[in-house]
Design a protein around this motif. Structure first.
Motif, mmCIF file in Angstrom:
data_model
loop_
_atom_site.group_PDB
_atom_site.id
_atom_site.type_symbol
_atom_site.label_atom_id
_atom_site.label_comp_id
_atom_site.label_asym_id
_atom_site.label_seq_id
_atom_site.Cartn_x
_atom_site.Cartn_y
_atom_site.Cartn_z
ATOM 1 N N LEU A 1 20.687 6.149 14.074
ATOM 2 C CA LEU A 1 21.981 6.237 13.392
ATOM 3 C C LEU A 1 21.855 5.835 11.930
ATOM 4 C CD1 LEU A 1 24.272 4.697 16.170
ATOM 5 C CD2 LEU A 1 24.277 7.079 15.393
ATOM 6 N N LEU A 2 21.104 4.772 11.669
ATOM 7 C CA LEU A 2 20.941 4.304 10.291
ATOM 8 C C LEU A 2 20.045 5.242 9.480
ATOM 9 C CD1 LEU A 2 20.553 0.464 10.890
ATOM 10 C CD2 LEU A 2 22.501 1.646 9.866
ATOM 11 N N ALA A 3 19.143 5.930 10.157
ATOM 12 C CA ALA A 3 18.302 6.895 9.455
ATOM 13 C C ALA A 3 19.115 8.110 9.030
ATOM 14 C CB ALA A 3 17.142 7.334 10.344
ATOM 15 N N ALA A 4 20.154 8.425 9.813
ATOM 16 C CA ALA A 4 21.007 9.570 9.492
ATOM 17 C C ALA A 4 21.868 9.291 8.272
ATOM 18 C CB ALA A 4 21.877 9.927 10.693
ATOM 19 N N ARG A 5 22.441 8.091 8.199
ATOM 20 C CA ARG A 5 23.229 7.692 7.030
ATOM 21 C C ARG A 5 23.483 6.197 7.078
ATOM 22 N NH1 ARG A 5 28.615 6.547 7.349
ATOM 23 N NH2 ARG A 5 29.757 7.073 9.256
ATOM 24 N N PRO A 6 23.712 5.554 5.919
ATOM 25 C CA PRO A 6 23.997 4.124 5.915
ATOM 26 C C PRO A 6 25.278 3.819 6.688
ATOM 27 C CG PRO A 6 23.461 4.906 3.707
ATOM 28 C CD PRO A 6 23.656 6.121 4.558
ATOM 29 N N LEU A 7 25.314 2.646 7.308
ATOM 30 C CA LEU A 7 26.481 2.220 8.070
ATOM 31 C C LEU A 7 26.717 0.738 7.839
ATOM 32 C CD1 LEU A 7 25.598 3.873 11.517
ATOM 33 C CD2 LEU A 7 27.383 4.664 9.961
ATOM 34 N N THR B 1 26.953 0.663 -2.108
ATOM 35 C CA THR B 1 26.747 2.101 -1.902
ATOM 36 C C THR B 1 28.076 2.837 -1.786
ATOM 37 O OG1 THR B 1 24.625 1.724 -0.791
ATOM 38 C CG2 THR B 1 25.729 3.826 -0.367
ATOM 39 N N VAL B 2 28.980 2.284 -0.990
ATOM 40 C CA VAL B 2 30.293 2.903 -0.794
ATOM 41 C C VAL B 2 31.076 2.913 -2.104
ATOM 42 C CG1 VAL B 2 32.530 2.680 0.369
ATOM 43 C CG2 VAL B 2 30.415 2.328 1.651
ATOM 44 N N ALA B 3 31.086 1.775 -2.804
ATOM 45 C CA ALA B 3 31.843 1.671 -4.055
ATOM 46 C C ALA B 3 31.324 2.667 -5.096
ATOM 47 C CB ALA B 3 31.764 0.245 -4.592
ATOM 48 N N ALA C 1 33.444 5.797 -6.566
ATOM 49 C CA ALA C 1 33.688 5.741 -8.006
ATOM 50 C C ALA C 1 33.180 7.019 -8.666
ATOM 51 C CB ALA C 1 32.999 4.520 -8.610
ATOM 52 N N ALA C 2 32.025 7.522 -8.200
ATOM 53 C CA ALA C 2 31.481 8.755 -8.751
ATOM 54 C C ALA C 2 32.389 9.948 -8.460
ATOM 55 C CB ALA C 2 30.090 9.008 -8.175
ATOM 56 N N LYS C 3 33.184 9.847 -7.396
ATOM 57 C CA LYS C 3 34.130 10.916 -7.059
ATOM 58 C C LYS C 3 35.436 10.769 -7.823
ATOM 59 C CE LYS C 3 34.516 12.166 -2.777
ATOM 60 N NZ LYS C 3 34.697 12.143 -1.301
ATOM 61 N N GLY C 4 35.516 9.726 -8.681
ATOM 62 C CA GLY C 4 36.706 9.530 -9.495
ATOM 63 C C GLY C 4 37.766 8.668 -8.856
ATOM 64 N N CYS C 5 37.408 7.891 -7.858
ATOM 65 C CA CYS C 5 38.387 7.024 -7.180
ATOM 66 C C CYS C 5 38.497 5.677 -7.885
ATOM 67 C CB CYS C 5 37.989 6.808 -5.730
ATOM 68 S SG CYS C 5 38.021 8.324 -4.737
ATOM 69 N N GLY C 6 39.697 5.098 -7.816
ATOM 70 C CA GLY C 6 39.952 3.810 -8.437
ATOM 71 C C GLY C 6 39.749 2.655 -7.481
ATOM 72 N N PRO C 7 39.903 1.423 -7.979
ATOM 73 C CA PRO C 7 39.651 0.222 -7.177
ATOM 74 C C PRO C 7 40.439 0.167 -5.866
ATOM 75 C CG PRO C 7 39.831 -0.357 -9.485
ATOM 76 C CD PRO C 7 40.222 1.085 -9.386
ATOM 77 N N GLU D 1 38.666 2.179 1.431
ATOM 78 C CA GLU D 1 37.500 2.753 2.115
ATOM 79 C C GLU D 1 36.592 1.652 2.658
ATOM 80 O OE1 GLU D 1 35.627 5.820 3.810
ATOM 81 O OE2 GLU D 1 37.476 5.921 2.622
ATOM 82 N N LEU D 2 36.421 0.585 1.900
ATOM 83 C CA LEU D 2 35.621 -0.541 2.385
ATOM 84 C C LEU D 2 36.257 -1.159 3.629
ATOM 85 C CD1 LEU D 2 34.739 -2.222 -1.034
ATOM 86 C CD2 LEU D 2 33.136 -1.062 0.498
ATOM 87 N N TYR D 3 37.575 -1.261 3.614
ATOM 88 C CA TYR D 3 38.290 -1.794 4.778
ATOM 89 C C TYR D 3 38.117 -0.873 5.984
ATOM 90 C CZ TYR D 3 42.165 -3.095 7.828
ATOM 91 O OH TYR D 3 42.920 -3.451 8.921
ATOM 92 N N ARG D 4 38.267 0.420 5.748
ATOM 93 C CA ARG D 4 38.158 1.394 6.842
ATOM 94 C C ARG D 4 36.776 1.352 7.478
ATOM 95 N NH1 ARG D 4 36.600 6.463 8.074
ATOM 96 N NH2 ARG D 4 35.578 6.820 6.065
ATOM 97 N N ARG D 5 35.774 1.099 6.665
ATOM 98 C CA ARG D 5 34.402 1.089 7.172
ATOM 99 C C ARG D 5 33.983 -0.271 7.723
ATOM 100 N NH1 ARG D 5 31.108 5.423 5.047
ATOM 101 N NH2 ARG D 5 32.420 6.931 3.956
ATOM 102 N N GLY D 6 34.891 -1.233 7.687
ATOM 103 C CA GLY D 6 34.592 -2.532 8.282
ATOM 104 C C GLY D 6 33.692 -3.425 7.466
ATOM 105 N N VAL D 7 33.628 -3.195 6.162
ATOM 106 C CA VAL D 7 32.806 -4.050 5.300
ATOM 107 C C VAL D 7 33.531 -5.379 5.086
ATOM 108 C CG1 VAL D 7 31.738 -4.292 3.030
ATOM 109 C CG2 VAL D 7 31.834 -2.047 4.141
#
Length: 216
Positions: free
Chosen positions: A68-74, A122-124, A128-134, A140-146
């Protein structure tokens, strides 16, 4: 229960196949072979068989976690949730219970494959590169359980919101009818949806208007 045959797997390096006399097969690693002193013909007590079975299950869970981690960061939470998720077929049990999944996550953290602090960055950076604000990045960090303890540090490493807002306005308003207030309103609404504060958006619009006046 007797081990009828113990041999290395021909398909997976580091894996051994433990054939039991009842026809079942345990897929184990070299660690279990050494730790339990396994060999062909060995008679296992019920307690030993249970211990080997649990060790084999834990190894399978760790292997799945690595895949799972090789497929993408989690995040740790995402990984544990995936390992304990119920399969689509209701007749099947989840790959792991919560305790086994947490133990696998612990081991991968020790090895450096799982790191919530690095994942937060990584998520931030991605959003941010997609133009999203804080605000959007925090969602997104909350949704991903960080864990929240890593949020501020991840956000501090990003470019100032002003730069992202200015770049967005340059792109969004290029060719727009600047005499129509709705053009600015649509741009402001789009920035708000991306998670930028209203005060920062207003400042960005002022800077954009000032730049246009200087240009003309």
């Amino acid at each position: 229960m007797r081990i009828s045959k113990l041999a290395p797997s021909q398909r997976v390096t580091g894996r051994w196949l433990c054939h039991l006399e009842d026809g079942s097969i345990l897929r184990i690693t070299e660690n279990e072979v050494v730790a339990f002193g396994l060999c062909s013909g060995l008679e296992l007590t019920e307690e030993q068989l249970e211990a080997v079975t649990q060790a084999a299950k834990a190894a399978a869970v760790r292997d799945k976690a690595m895949d799972l981690l090789a497929a993408r960061p989690l995040s740790r939470k995402e990984l544990v949730d995936k390992l304990t998720a119920r399969p689509r077929s209701r007749d099947k049990e989840p790959l792991a219970d919560r305790e086994t999944a947490q133990a696998a996550a612990d081991r991968l953290e020790e090895l450096g494959y799982l790191n919530d602090q690095a994942y937060a960055h990584t998520v931030a950076e991605h959003y941010a590169a997609k133009g999203c604000g804080p605000s959007r990045i925090r969602e997104e960090l909350y949704r991903r359980g960080v864990p929240r303890e890593f949020w501020d540090e991840a956000l501090e490493g990003l470019d100032a919101p002003d730069d992202a807002i200015d770049a967005f306005l340059q792109k969004k308003l290029r060719g727009a009818d600047l005499t129509d207030p709705r053009s600015y309103q649509r741009a402001a609404d789009a920035l708000a949806r991306r998670g930028f504060r209203w005060e920062d958006i207003k400042d960005g619009l002022r800077r954009y208007g000032g730049a246009m006046e200087e240009e003309f």
